[in-house]
Enzyme design. Structure first.
Site, PDB file in Angstrom:
ATOM      1  N   HIS A 144     -17.042   4.726 -18.111  1.00 12.32           N
ATOM      2  CA  HIS A 144     -16.517   5.293 -16.854  1.00 12.32           C
ATOM      3  C   HIS A 144     -15.809   6.595 -17.219  1.00 12.32           C
ATOM      4  CE1 HIS A 144     -14.391   4.710 -12.827  1.00 12.32           C
ATOM      5  NE2 HIS A 144     -13.605   5.597 -13.413  1.00 12.32           N
TER       6      HIS A 144
ATOM      7  N   HIS B 165     -14.615  10.542 -16.663  1.00 13.20           N
ATOM      8  CA  HIS B 165     -14.287  11.644 -15.752  1.00 13.20           C
ATOM      9  C   HIS B 165     -14.600  12.962 -16.469  1.00 13.20           C
ATOM     10  CE1 HIS B 165     -12.115   9.519 -12.392  1.00 13.20           C
ATOM     11  NE2 HIS B 165     -12.258   8.545 -13.264  1.00 13.20           N
TER      12      HIS B 165
ATOM     13  N   CYS C 220      -8.000  10.691  -9.842  1.00  9.81           N
ATOM     14  CA  CYS C 220      -7.152   9.502  -9.750  1.00  9.81           C
ATOM     15  C   CYS C 220      -5.790   9.943  -9.245  1.00  9.81           C
ATOM     16  CB  CYS C 220      -7.016   8.811 -11.108  1.00  9.81           C
ATOM     17  SG  CYS C 220      -5.890   7.408 -11.059  1.00  9.81           S
TER      18      CYS C 220
HETATM   19  P1  HMG Z   1       4.105  -3.207  -6.016  1.00 14.38           P
HETATM   20  O1  HMG Z   1       4.966  -2.349  -5.161  1.00 14.38           O
HETATM   21  O2  HMG Z   1       4.544  -3.471  -7.425  1.00 14.38           O
HETATM   22  O3  HMG Z   1       3.751  -4.603  -5.360  1.00 14.38           O
HETATM   23  O4  HMG Z   1       2.651  -2.574  -6.025  1.00 14.38           O
HETATM   24  P2  HMG Z   1       4.557  -5.622  -4.523  1.00 14.38           P
HETATM   25  O5  HMG Z   1       3.853  -6.928  -4.716  1.00 14.38           O
HETATM   26  O6  HMG Z   1       6.040  -5.539  -4.829  1.00 14.38           O
HETATM   27  O7  HMG Z   1       4.329  -5.155  -2.995  1.00 14.38           O
HETATM   28  C1  HMG Z   1       4.885  -3.977  -2.451  1.00 14.38           C
HETATM   29  C2  HMG Z   1       4.252  -3.696  -1.102  1.00 14.38           C
HETATM   30  O8  HMG Z   1       2.843  -3.478  -1.247  1.00 14.38           O
HETATM   31  C3  HMG Z   1       4.404  -4.840  -0.111  1.00 14.38           C
HETATM   32  O9  HMG Z   1       4.413  -4.269   1.188  1.00 14.38           O
HETATM   33  C4  HMG Z   1       3.100  -5.594  -0.279  1.00 14.38           C
HETATM   34  O10 HMG Z   1       2.749  -6.340   0.849  1.00 14.38           O
HETATM   35  C5  HMG Z   1       2.127  -4.453  -0.489  1.00 14.38           C
HETATM   36  P3  HMG Z   1       5.783  -3.967   1.981  1.00 14.38           P
HETATM   37  O11 HMG Z   1       6.486  -5.295   2.017  1.00 14.38           O
HETATM   38  O12 HMG Z   1       6.518  -2.938   1.151  1.00 14.38           O
HETATM   39  O13 HMG Z   1       5.321  -3.461   3.312  1.00 14.38           O
HETATM   40  N1  HMG Z   1       0.942  -4.864  -1.265  1.00 14.38           N
HETATM   41  C6  HMG Z   1      -0.325  -4.713  -0.841  1.00 14.38           C
HETATM   42  N2  HMG Z   1      -0.851  -4.203   0.283  1.00 14.38           N
HETATM   43  C7  HMG Z   1      -2.195  -4.202   0.377  1.00 14.38           C
HETATM   44  N3  HMG Z   1      -3.011  -4.685  -0.582  1.00 14.38           N
HETATM   45  C8  HMG Z   1      -2.522  -5.190  -1.719  1.00 14.38           C
HETATM   46  C9  HMG Z   1      -1.119  -5.232  -1.878  1.00 14.38           C
HETATM   47  N4  HMG Z   1      -0.316  -5.651  -2.872  1.00 14.38           N
HETATM   48  C10 HMG Z   1       0.944  -5.439  -2.477  1.00 14.38           C
HETATM   49  N5  HMG Z   1      -3.341  -5.656  -2.662  1.00 14.38           N
HETATM   50  C11 HMG Z   1       0.284  -2.508  -6.326  1.00 14.38           C
HETATM   51  C12 HMG Z   1       1.602  -3.089  -6.818  1.00 14.38           C
HETATM   52  C13 HMG Z   1      -0.757  -2.765  -7.402  1.00 14.38           C
HETATM   53  C14 HMG Z   1      -0.110  -3.172  -5.027  1.00 14.38           C
HETATM   54  C15 HMG Z   1       0.481  -0.989  -6.098  1.00 14.38           C
HETATM   55  O14 HMG Z   1       1.007  -0.426  -7.272  1.00 14.38           O
HETATM   56  C16 HMG Z   1      -0.782  -0.273  -5.738  1.00 14.38           C
HETATM   57  O15 HMG Z   1      -1.347  -0.506  -4.674  1.00 14.38           O
HETATM   58  N6  HMG Z   1      -1.244   0.632  -6.598  1.00 14.38           N
HETATM   59  C17 HMG Z   1      -2.450   1.411  -6.323  1.00 14.38           C
HETATM   60  C18 HMG Z   1      -3.061   1.866  -7.587  1.00 14.38           C
HETATM   61  C19 HMG Z   1      -4.394   2.505  -7.345  1.00 14.38           C
HETATM   62  O16 HMG Z   1      -5.098   2.193  -6.406  1.00 14.38           O
HETATM   63  N7  HMG Z   1      -4.759   3.431  -8.248  1.00 14.38           N
HETATM   64  C20 HMG Z   1      -6.036   4.056  -8.212  1.00 14.38           C
HETATM   65  C21 HMG Z   1      -7.119   3.111  -8.634  1.00 14.38           C
HETATM   66  S1  HMG Z   1      -7.197   2.860 -10.412  1.00 14.38           S
HETATM   67  C22 HMG Z   1      -8.219   4.124 -10.957  1.00 14.38           C
HETATM   68  O17 HMG Z   1      -8.598   4.970 -10.191  1.00 14.38           O
HETATM   69  C23 HMG Z   1      -8.727   4.097 -12.376  1.00 14.38           C
HETATM   70  C24 HMG Z   1     -10.177   3.636 -12.491  1.00 14.38           C
HETATM   71  O18 HMG Z   1     -11.041   4.469 -11.738  1.00 14.38           O
HETATM   72  C25 HMG Z   1     -10.612   3.644 -13.949  1.00 14.38           C
HETATM   73  C26 HMG Z   1     -10.314   4.967 -14.662  1.00 14.38           C
HETATM   74  O19 HMG Z   1     -10.785   6.032 -14.231  1.00 14.38           O
HETATM   75  O20 HMG Z   1      -9.612   4.875 -15.655  1.00 14.38           O
HETATM   76  C27 HMG Z   1     -10.351   2.203 -11.962  1.00 14.38           C
HETATM   77 MG    MG Z   2     -11.823   6.422 -12.440  1.00 16.50          MG
END
Ligand code: HMG
Ligand code: MG
Length: 299
Positions: free
Chosen positions: A207, A209, A240
């Protein structure tokens, strides 16, 4: 050292690509993109991401996307699920495959998913357990395999360790992410060799970039090592949100052109794929980062 006879492309544009757009893209456009990719012959499309809408508003319509898919036979439509909350929602929407995403860098793990690497593995364990009960396959991502935006160099043994943990937990495939695109071919080979000591090559995916324009060269290097699954993004969309400066994934059109030239089969119609890349970049007003896509659209 020999090339695989065929490669499976995992199209991540609708997720990894569109998650990085400054403004969310409307659901209808996402659905049209996903369908066009399927019609071009792609058999695995990462369609959505069940993450917090506060963290990634671009993916907030994950339910609408998964429920709105025109599910075509033989195509896997997968989604990211960082925790049980995300998995339960994805299951409600009929996901047949999901992905957890960890990192080889502590700081990136904190910035991306708000927990340490060890804590992330603890979070993923119940996701894998529940997915197994539901008969849903889980892919595992490891980010920062060739460098981290916060920590710089990442040692290959760190990548191997996290990859092994995810594989042993039950991920059927480990996708190795050069999140910020700083890798170069020899480095990519060495990293892969370290991981392949722990996990069979057939269970690994690349994967990459393209931030520094090395993604195709890196892919050539790992194809030579036997990698047969490649993640890519149509028109090179994306980046990202938690890796500042990272540009999109390697463009799917460029990957297909490369592997066609190597005599490796993919089952993908390059003209249809290039037309899709042209269409989506025109529709959302972004540059087409696929050199092959641009060349073909001028024909
Ligand atoms: P957190 O704040 O530690 O989690 O986030 P939490 O459990 O304390 O929850 C906080 C709030 O988020 C709460 O809502 C939860 O309900 C909500 P509030 O009470 O504040 O209204 N929540 C959610 N809502 C929807 N769906 C969920 C969910 N979980 C909790 N699943 C968490 C932890 C992982 C959720 C947060 O950090 C997050 O969403 N991060 C997003 C990261 C992301 O999407 N990054 C990009 C993708 S990774 C990438 O691109 C790399 C990849 O392509 C590979 C590469 O290139 O290397 C894959
Ligand atoms: Mg990626």
């Amino acid at each position: 050292m020999s090339f695989p006879s065929s490669v499976r492309l995992v199209e991540v544009g609708p997720r990894d690509g569109l998650q990085n757009e400054p403004e969310p893209i409307d659901t209808a456009t996402k659905l049209a993109l996903i369908d066009r990719l399927g019609l071009a012959g792609i058999r695995h499309i990462e369609a959505a991401s069940f993450v917090s809408p506060k963290w990634v508003p671009q993916m907030a319509d994950h339910r609408e996307v998964m429920n709105g898919l025109e599910r075509r036979e033989g195509i896997t439509y997968s989604a990211l699920t960082p925790n049980l909350k995300g998995l339960e929602a994805a299951l409600e929407c009929g996901a047949e495959e999901v992905a957890v995403f960890g990192a080889a860098s502590e700081t990136f793990s904190q910035k991306n998913i708000n927990c340490s690497v060890a804590e992330s593995l603890e979070r993923f364990a119940p996701v894998l357990e529940r997915a197994k009960q539901a008969n849903v396959r889980v892919r595992g991502y490891v980010s920062c395999v060739l460098g981290c935006p916060y920590e710089g160099e990442i040692a290959p043994d760190k990548v191997a360790k996290v990859s092994k943990a995810l594989f042993e937990m039950g991920c059927y495939e480990i996708s190795l992410g050069d999140t910020i695109g700083t890798g170069t071919p020899l480095k990519a080979k060495r990293m892969l060799e370290a991981v392949a000591k722990e996990i069979p090559m057939a269970k690994l995916a690349a994967h990459f970039h393209d931030t520094y324009g090395q993604a195709l060269a890196n892919l050539y290097a790992v194809l030579e090592e036997g990698i047969a699954v490649i993640d890519s993004s149509v028109a090179g969309l994306g980046g990202c949100p938690y890796a500042k400066g990272a540009s999109g994934n390697v463009a799917s059109e460029d990957v297909v052109y490369l592997i066609n030239g190597l005599g490796i089969k993919s089952g993908i119609d390059l003209d249809a794929l290039a037309a899709t890349g042209h269409w989506i970049t025109q529709t959302i007003g972004r540059p087409n980062r696929s050199k092959v896509g641009v060349a073909l659209s001028k024909k």
